[in-house]
Write a protein that holds these residues in place. Sequence first.
Motif, mmCIF file in Angstrom:
data_model
loop_
_atom_site.group_PDB
_atom_site.id
_atom_site.type_symbol
_atom_site.label_atom_id
_atom_site.label_comp_id
_atom_site.label_asym_id
_atom_site.label_seq_id
_atom_site.Cartn_x
_atom_site.Cartn_y
_atom_site.Cartn_z
ATOM 1 N N ALA A 80 -5.773 -4.099 9.316
ATOM 2 C CA ALA A 80 -6.359 -2.889 8.729
ATOM 3 C C ALA A 80 -6.568 -2.999 7.226
ATOM 4 C CB ALA A 80 -5.472 -1.683 9.033
ATOM 5 N N HIS A 81 -5.705 -3.746 6.544
ATOM 6 C CA HIS A 81 -5.718 -3.759 5.078
ATOM 7 C C HIS A 81 -6.078 -5.104 4.467
ATOM 8 C CE1 HIS A 81 -3.855 0.289 4.861
ATOM 9 N NE2 HIS A 81 -3.189 -0.103 5.937
ATOM 10 N N GLY A 82 -6.183 -6.131 5.283
ATOM 11 C CA GLY A 82 -6.492 -7.450 4.757
ATOM 12 C C GLY A 82 -5.241 -8.225 4.403
ATOM 13 N N VAL A 83 -5.374 -9.538 4.332
ATOM 14 C CA VAL A 83 -4.259 -10.430 4.030
ATOM 15 C C VAL A 83 -4.296 -10.797 2.548
ATOM 16 C CG1 VAL A 83 -3.171 -12.647 4.541
ATOM 17 C CG2 VAL A 83 -4.303 -11.355 6.370
ATOM 18 N N PRO A 84 -3.243 -10.509 1.781
ATOM 19 C CA PRO A 84 -3.224 -10.908 0.363
ATOM 20 C C PRO A 84 -3.371 -12.414 0.220
ATOM 21 C CG PRO A 84 -1.430 -9.376 0.860
ATOM 22 C CD PRO A 84 -2.025 -9.789 2.175
ATOM 23 N N GLN A 85 -4.206 -12.830 -0.733
ATOM 24 C CA GLN A 85 -4.438 -14.251 -0.968
ATOM 25 C C GLN A 85 -3.702 -14.764 -2.202
ATOM 26 O OE1 GLN A 85 -6.196 -16.101 1.327
ATOM 27 N NE2 GLN A 85 -6.146 -14.155 2.465
ATOM 28 N N VAL A 86 -3.475 -13.876 -3.175
ATOM 29 C CA VAL A 86 -2.743 -14.213 -4.395
ATOM 30 C C VAL A 86 -1.793 -13.057 -4.692
ATOM 31 C CG1 VAL A 86 -4.564 -15.681 -5.365
ATOM 32 C CG2 VAL A 86 -4.558 -13.216 -5.835
ATOM 33 N N PRO A 87 -0.727 -13.289 -5.480
ATOM 34 C CA PRO A 87 0.237 -12.216 -5.744
ATOM 35 C C PRO A 87 -0.392 -10.932 -6.283
ATOM 36 C CG PRO A 87 1.149 -14.309 -6.460
ATOM 37 C CD PRO A 87 -0.282 -14.579 -6.055
ATOM 38 N N GLU A 88 -1.419 -11.074 -7.116
ATOM 39 C CA GLU A 88 -2.033 -9.886 -7.705
ATOM 40 C C GLU A 88 -2.640 -8.956 -6.648
ATOM 41 O OE1 GLU A 88 -1.350 -12.904 -10.664
ATOM 42 O OE2 GLU A 88 -2.433 -12.990 -8.737
ATOM 43 N N ASP A 89 -2.991 -9.515 -5.484
ATOM 44 C CA ASP A 89 -3.540 -8.692 -4.405
ATOM 45 C C ASP A 89 -2.528 -7.660 -3.918
ATOM 46 O OD1 ASP A 89 -5.873 -10.138 -4.549
ATOM 47 O OD2 ASP A 89 -5.467 -11.357 -2.759
ATOM 48 N N LEU A 90 -1.240 -7.917 -4.120
ATOM 49 C CA LEU A 90 -0.206 -7.018 -3.607
ATOM 50 C C LEU A 90 -0.255 -5.645 -4.276
ATOM 51 C CD1 LEU A 90 2.792 -9.524 -3.447
ATOM 52 C CD2 LEU A 90 1.521 -8.588 -1.512
ATOM 53 N N THR A 91 -0.834 -5.557 -5.458
ATOM 54 C CA THR A 91 -0.886 -4.261 -6.146
ATOM 55 C C THR A 91 -1.763 -3.260 -5.402
ATOM 56 O OG1 THR A 91 -2.713 -5.015 -7.554
ATOM 57 C CG2 THR A 91 -0.480 -5.336 -8.387
#
Length: 203
Positions: A80-91
């Motif tokens: 539903a939300h996508g897979v984070p690719q880099v740490p900054e995506d977690l925000t």
Amino acid sequence: NVPGSVMPDILPPLLAAYRTQHPGVEVELTVESDPVDIVAAGCDAGIRYGSVLEQDMISIPIGPRRQQMALAASPAYLEAHGVPQVPEDLTDHDAIRYRLDGGPLLSWTLQCKGQSVSVEPKNALILSVGALDTGLRYAEAGLGIIHTFRNWLDDDFESGKLLPVLPDWWPDIEGPHLYYPSRFAPTPLRAFIEICQATPVEA
């Protein structure tokens, strides 16, 4: 006096061995997250991660010398939300977080090849750190990404209930230590210390 993080997996085999050898000793555990004056609290010993200990305390490793932290989320959440690719995506992602007793949230600090990054995700659910091992149920239910001990996630990874997130960025931390006053260690505590020292652990 121990943190909740050692209750599910580190203490049970040690206490089982202790009870086998010393069945007449009654053991009482008090679970607290913050540093505690164990003498004032009436405790014989304490266990903590990376705490600055008071003077006149002896400290020995207990359990694994190093532990890995990990990130995970349910397949439904990631779809539903996508897979984070880099740490900054977690925000941009919902997070299941833990708060120290009356204190700050536990930080999300990730490491890869000598680089360290701290991130602040969106807090979807905040739990008391005393409930550290319960957060997995909320992650499985799809509430968000969780940051917890990697070994706690093994069963969920194997079953597919949770999937790894940013595995290249999972940091290692120093394992827990047992500490106690140097001036006196009662006989039952000395026996437990001997079991801790004799128990094989991960390097």
